[in-house]
Design an enzyme around this catalytic site. Structure first.
Site, short mmCIF file in Angstrom:
data_model
loop_
_atom_site.label_atom_id
_atom_site.label_comp_id
_atom_site.label_asym_id
_atom_site.label_seq_id
_atom_site.Cartn_x
_atom_site.Cartn_y
_atom_site.Cartn_z
N MET A 51 0.83 -1.20 0.00
CA MET A 51 0.00 0.00 0.00
C MET A 51 0.87 1.25 0.00
O MET A 51 0.41 2.35 0.33
CB MET A 51 -0.96 0.01 1.19
CG MET A 51 -2.02 -1.07 1.10
SD MET A 51 -3.56 -0.68 1.98
CE MET A 51 -2.97 -0.45 3.65
N HIS A 70 9.44 -3.47 3.38
CA HIS A 70 9.00 -3.68 2.00
C HIS A 70 10.19 -3.98 1.08
O HIS A 70 10.12 -4.86 0.21
CB HIS A 70 8.27 -2.44 1.46
CG HIS A 70 7.03 -2.08 2.19
ND1 HIS A 70 6.97 -1.01 3.07
CD2 HIS A 70 5.79 -2.63 2.20
CE1 HIS A 70 5.74 -0.92 3.56
NE2 HIS A 70 5.01 -1.89 3.06
N LEU A 97 6.67 3.06 1.57
CA LEU A 97 7.61 1.94 1.67
C LEU A 97 8.69 2.19 2.71
O LEU A 97 9.19 3.31 2.87
CB LEU A 97 8.25 1.69 0.31
CG LEU A 97 7.29 1.41 -0.85
CD1 LEU A 97 8.07 1.17 -2.13
CD2 LEU A 97 6.39 0.21 -0.54
N LYS A 156 4.99 -10.24 9.34
CA LYS A 156 4.45 -9.40 10.40
C LYS A 156 2.92 -9.45 10.41
O LYS A 156 2.30 -9.48 11.46
CB LYS A 156 4.90 -7.95 10.26
CG LYS A 156 4.45 -7.07 11.43
CD LYS A 156 4.93 -5.65 11.28
CE LYS A 156 4.03 -4.86 10.36
NZ LYS A 156 2.69 -4.62 10.98
N ASP A 157 2.32 -9.46 9.23
CA ASP A 157 0.87 -9.61 9.10
C ASP A 157 0.55 -11.09 8.91
O ASP A 157 0.13 -11.52 7.84
CB ASP A 157 0.36 -8.78 7.93
CG ASP A 157 0.56 -7.29 8.16
OD1 ASP A 157 0.14 -6.80 9.22
OD2 ASP A 157 1.14 -6.62 7.29
N GLU A 179 12.00 -0.25 5.02
CA GLU A 179 12.97 -1.33 4.82
C GLU A 179 12.32 -2.71 4.80
O GLU A 179 12.81 -3.62 4.13
CB GLU A 179 14.04 -1.27 5.92
CG GLU A 179 15.22 -2.21 5.72
CD GLU A 179 16.04 -1.91 4.47
OE1 GLU A 179 16.75 -2.83 3.99
OE2 GLU A 179 15.99 -0.75 3.98
N SER A 219 4.47 1.02 8.71
CA SER A 219 4.15 2.38 8.31
C SER A 219 3.50 3.15 9.44
O SER A 219 3.60 4.39 9.52
CB SER A 219 3.22 2.37 7.09
OG SER A 219 3.81 1.70 6.01
N ARG A 220 2.83 2.44 10.36
CA ARG A 220 2.14 3.12 11.45
C ARG A 220 3.09 3.59 12.55
O ARG A 220 2.68 4.38 13.41
CB ARG A 220 1.07 2.20 12.04
CG ARG A 220 -0.13 2.04 11.12
CD ARG A 220 -1.29 1.33 11.82
NE ARG A 220 -2.53 1.52 11.07
CZ ARG A 220 -2.96 0.73 10.10
NH1 ARG A 220 -2.21 -0.30 9.75
NH2 ARG A 220 -4.08 0.98 9.47
N VAL A 260 10.95 -7.73 9.54
CA VAL A 260 12.12 -6.87 9.69
C VAL A 260 11.90 -5.99 10.91
O VAL A 260 10.84 -5.40 11.09
CB VAL A 260 12.34 -6.01 8.43
CG1 VAL A 260 13.55 -5.10 8.60
CG2 VAL A 260 12.53 -6.91 7.21
#
Length: 283
Positions: free
Chosen positions: A30, A37, A33, A149-150, A35, A190-191, A180
């Protein structure tokens, strides 16, 4: 790197890669980006001749009170990062291109989507399964890579691919890449940028509390009190609330009340300030 924004352009570009006999890996994102990603992109490059990355902030996976409008959009910066990494194709559709007028189809995956984040975010995984199924059909990759992570998201996508008999990619070619982390153990997200300096320091207690819980489980501690201690640790460290702290079967995500020897996962979601952080670790 070729950047395409319409399905017609995408088909032409992918067909040209196929005509050269090149294998193609997809990294769906999404944007915004980081590290984590880029680690996926590098892993994709090691597994395929060419790499495609999609950037699409998918509205159907955001709830009515979630941060769709606030979600960071940095297409210019993201594009420069991907070009530097040697990505062959950037697929960046608009919302109208992805969901044209009259769109009426939804992909829903039962079971693995129903607890954990699925309970806290109704409809979220329907949005994820739908958009990823569309991305797979649009790009037709030989393989796809997602961050661990997800973990629940990865389980949902694998279940969807298996149940719908997808070929490109086949479920066996949907790869998870280890999370990571920052130097203090916090998973890249990103959050994280929403955290104040004080909150960012407190957030490092999340992976520490999880490691402590895993060590306790392996030393023979019972599951229920161990998870309760994990939650107490986070609340004492400054977290506002804990959505869940669960020990689950790694594939089915069925909660476990003991270690059985089968692969298991510790999964946690907790809120600090207005930010919801998730993490998981193998047990």
């Amino acid at each position: 790197m070729q950047t395409v924004t319409t399905r017609e352009m995408l088909r032409t570009t992918v067909d040209a890669l196929r005509a050269e006999g090149r294998t193609l890996a997809l990294v769906p994102t999404m944007g915004a980006l980081h590290e984590g990603h880029l680690t996926l992109v590098r892993e994709a490059k090691s597994r395929a001749d060419s790499v495609a990355v999609s950037i699409f902030v998918n509205p159907t996976q955001f709830g009515p009170n979630e941060d769709l409008d606030a979600y960071p959009r940095r297409m210019e910066e993201d594009s420069a990062l991907l070009e530097k990494e040697g990505v062959a194709l950037l697929w960046a559709p608009t919302v109208t291109e992805m969901y044209p007028d009259g769109y009426a189809t939804n992909v829903s995956v039962s079971g693995v989507s129903e607890g954990l984040c699925g309970a806290a975010r109704p409809g979220h995984f329907d949005g994820v399964a739908t958009v990823v199924c569309k991305l797979f059909n649009q790009v037709r990759p030989d393989l796809a890579l997602f961050g661990e992570k997800d973990w629940q998201q990865l389980a949902v996508i694998r279940r969807m691919a298996a149940d719908l008999d997808l070929v490109r990619p086949h479920v066996s070619a949907i790869h998870g890449v280890p999370t990571v982390r920052e130097a203090d153990g916090l998973a890249l997200s990103s959050r994280n940028q929403y955290l104040s300096p004080e909150q960012r320091q407190q957030a490092a207690e999340l992976p520490q509390a999880m490691r402590d819980a895993i060590a306790a489980l392996h030393s023979g501690s019972a599951v229920a009190p161990t998870l309760a201690a994990l939650e107490a640790h986070l609340l004492q460290a400054g977290f506002a609330s804990v959505d869940y702290a669960t020990l689950a079967d790694a594939a089915s995500l069925v909660p476990l009340d003991s270690l059985s020897g089968a692969p298991a996962r510790l999964l946690v979601a907790a809120r600090i300030g207005g930010t919801r952080l998730i993490d998981n670790m193998a047990v």
